[in-house]
Write a protein that holds these residues in place. Structure first.
Motif, mmCIF file in Angstrom:
data_model
loop_
_atom_site.group_PDB
_atom_site.id
_atom_site.type_symbol
_atom_site.label_atom_id
_atom_site.label_comp_id
_atom_site.label_asym_id
_atom_site.label_seq_id
_atom_site.Cartn_x
_atom_site.Cartn_y
_atom_site.Cartn_z
ATOM 1 N N TYR A 123 0.796 -1.223 0.000
ATOM 2 C CA TYR A 123 0.000 0.000 0.000
ATOM 3 C C TYR A 123 0.836 1.284 0.000
ATOM 4 C CZ TYR A 123 -4.575 -2.259 0.534
ATOM 5 O OH TYR A 123 -5.716 -2.981 0.346
ATOM 6 N N PRO A 124 1.917 1.373 0.768
ATOM 7 C CA PRO A 124 2.660 2.634 0.758
ATOM 8 C C PRO A 124 3.136 3.052 -0.638
ATOM 9 C CG PRO A 124 3.271 1.357 2.670
ATOM 10 C CD PRO A 124 2.416 0.466 1.806
ATOM 11 N N SER A 125 3.711 2.161 -1.403
ATOM 12 C CA SER A 125 4.196 2.549 -2.732
ATOM 13 C C SER A 125 3.038 2.780 -3.694
ATOM 14 C CB SER A 125 5.174 1.512 -3.281
ATOM 15 O OG SER A 125 4.550 0.260 -3.405
ATOM 16 N N HIS A 126 2.005 1.944 -3.625
ATOM 17 C CA HIS A 126 0.828 2.147 -4.475
ATOM 18 C C HIS A 126 0.187 3.498 -4.166
ATOM 19 C CE1 HIS A 126 -3.086 1.594 -6.382
ATOM 20 N NE2 HIS A 126 -3.602 1.928 -5.221
ATOM 21 N N ASN A 127 0.025 3.783 -2.876
ATOM 22 C CA ASN A 127 -0.630 5.032 -2.490
ATOM 23 C C ASN A 127 0.221 6.252 -2.811
ATOM 24 O OD1 ASN A 127 -2.959 3.755 -1.697
ATOM 25 N ND2 ASN A 127 -2.330 3.548 0.419
ATOM 26 N N ALA A 128 1.536 6.133 -2.778
ATOM 27 C CA ALA A 128 2.395 7.253 -3.166
ATOM 28 C C ALA A 128 2.120 7.633 -4.619
ATOM 29 C CB ALA A 128 3.868 6.897 -2.963
ATOM 30 N N ARG A 129 2.056 6.647 -5.499
ATOM 31 C CA ARG A 129 1.779 6.922 -6.915
ATOM 32 C C ARG A 129 0.370 7.511 -7.094
ATOM 33 N NH1 ARG A 129 4.252 1.947 -7.010
ATOM 34 N NH2 ARG A 129 2.269 0.860 -7.378
ATOM 35 N N SER A 130 -0.590 6.962 -6.369
ATOM 36 C CA SER A 130 -1.961 7.467 -6.467
ATOM 37 C C SER A 130 -2.064 8.900 -5.962
ATOM 38 C CB SER A 130 -2.913 6.569 -5.678
ATOM 39 O OG SER A 130 -2.966 5.283 -6.249
ATOM 40 N N ILE A 131 -1.390 9.201 -4.870
ATOM 41 C CA ILE A 131 -1.407 10.555 -4.320
ATOM 42 C C ILE A 131 -0.816 11.532 -5.326
ATOM 43 C CG2 ILE A 131 -0.348 12.060 -2.575
ATOM 44 C CD1 ILE A 131 -0.721 9.708 -0.572
ATOM 45 N N GLU A 132 0.284 11.165 -5.960
ATOM 46 C CA GLU A 132 0.901 12.041 -6.960
ATOM 47 C C GLU A 132 -0.073 12.345 -8.095
ATOM 48 O OE1 GLU A 132 4.458 9.846 -7.877
ATOM 49 O OE2 GLU A 132 5.348 10.340 -5.918
ATOM 50 N N ARG A 133 -0.776 11.339 -8.586
ATOM 51 C CA ARG A 133 -1.755 11.556 -9.659
ATOM 52 C C ARG A 133 -2.945 12.373 -9.150
ATOM 53 N NH1 ARG A 133 -0.349 6.018 -10.771
ATOM 54 N NH2 ARG A 133 -2.197 5.346 -9.633
ATOM 55 N N THR A 134 -3.371 12.100 -7.920
ATOM 56 C CA THR A 134 -4.488 12.842 -7.340
ATOM 57 C C THR A 134 -4.174 14.326 -7.243
ATOM 58 O OG1 THR A 134 -5.312 10.942 -6.091
ATOM 59 C CG2 THR A 134 -5.889 13.122 -5.240
ATOM 60 N N LEU A 135 -2.996 14.664 -6.780
ATOM 61 C CA LEU A 135 -2.635 16.074 -6.626
ATOM 62 C C LEU A 135 -2.582 16.789 -7.971
ATOM 63 C CD1 LEU A 135 -0.012 15.791 -3.767
ATOM 64 C CD2 LEU A 135 -2.326 16.752 -3.618
ATOM 65 N N VAL A 136 -2.109 16.114 -8.996
ATOM 66 C CA VAL A 136 -2.110 16.708 -10.343
ATOM 67 C C VAL A 136 -3.550 16.977 -10.776
ATOM 68 C CG1 VAL A 136 -1.659 16.228 -12.792
ATOM 69 C CG2 VAL A 136 0.096 15.735 -11.077
ATOM 70 N N ARG A 137 -4.417 16.005 -10.573
ATOM 71 C CA ARG A 137 -5.821 16.168 -10.980
ATOM 72 C C ARG A 137 -6.521 17.261 -10.169
ATOM 73 N NH1 ARG A 137 -8.581 10.480 -12.412
ATOM 74 N NH2 ARG A 137 -10.265 11.959 -12.717
ATOM 75 N N LEU A 138 -6.260 17.317 -8.853
ATOM 76 C CA LEU A 138 -6.865 18.353 -8.013
ATOM 77 C C LEU A 138 -6.397 19.729 -8.447
ATOM 78 C CD1 LEU A 138 -8.632 19.079 -5.549
ATOM 79 C CD2 LEU A 138 -6.563 18.827 -4.143
#
Length: 146
Positions: A123-138
């Motif tokens: 989860y930590p590495s998966h969520n790091a990538r997801s957070i990066e994409r989320t912040l770009v989208r936000l």
């Protein structure tokens, strides 16, 4: 990075109140979710506040549909909001005015227990990538509407 937390930040050219309005509206979460798991709100208020509960329809890795019921566990209007569901981890958003806009930090905080499990399943590495994409989208969503 703090132990058992994954955080990423971005500066968004918008006031904290505008960004917080998006974060505190669960029906808008699919618009900026970078994981691809969040589908739509199925229950709860249009605007979150302290202690509010809200349910979301999810889909894990495009194959497994499920639902989660979340509860707001941290709330400071225009500054911080965090929620959790049945697991002990939290999703936290912190907003801080800076030159050029607002620094937005999203954190997957799994320091409340079961850290070994979250690490085992990646989860930590998966969520790091997801957070990066989320912040770009936000950032794109917020700046587009300003």
């Amino acid at each position: 990075m703090a132990k058992h937390k994954v955080s990423r930040s971005v500066v968004i050219d918008a006031p904290a109140a505008d960004i917080f309005d998006i974060l505190a509206a669960p029906h808008r979460h699919p618009e900026f979710d970078g994981s691809g798991w969040v589908r739509d709100q199925i229950e709860g208020p249009q605007r979150l506040g302290p202690g509010e509960r809200f349910g979301m329809r999810m889909r894990m890795r495009e194959r497994v549909p499920y639902r989660v019921s979340n509860r707001v566990v941290e709330f400071e209007k225009d500054r911080r909001i965090a929620w959790r569901h049945f697991g002990p981890h939290r999703w936290r958003w912190e907003l801080r005015p800076v030159e050029g806009g607002t620094r937005v930090t999203e954190t997957f905080d799994y320091s409340y227990g079961l850290a070994w499990f979250y690490q085992l399943v990646g989860y930590p590495s998966h969520n790091a990538r997801s957070i990066e994409r989320t912040l770009v989208r936000l950032k794109e969503l917020t700046e587009k509407s300003n």
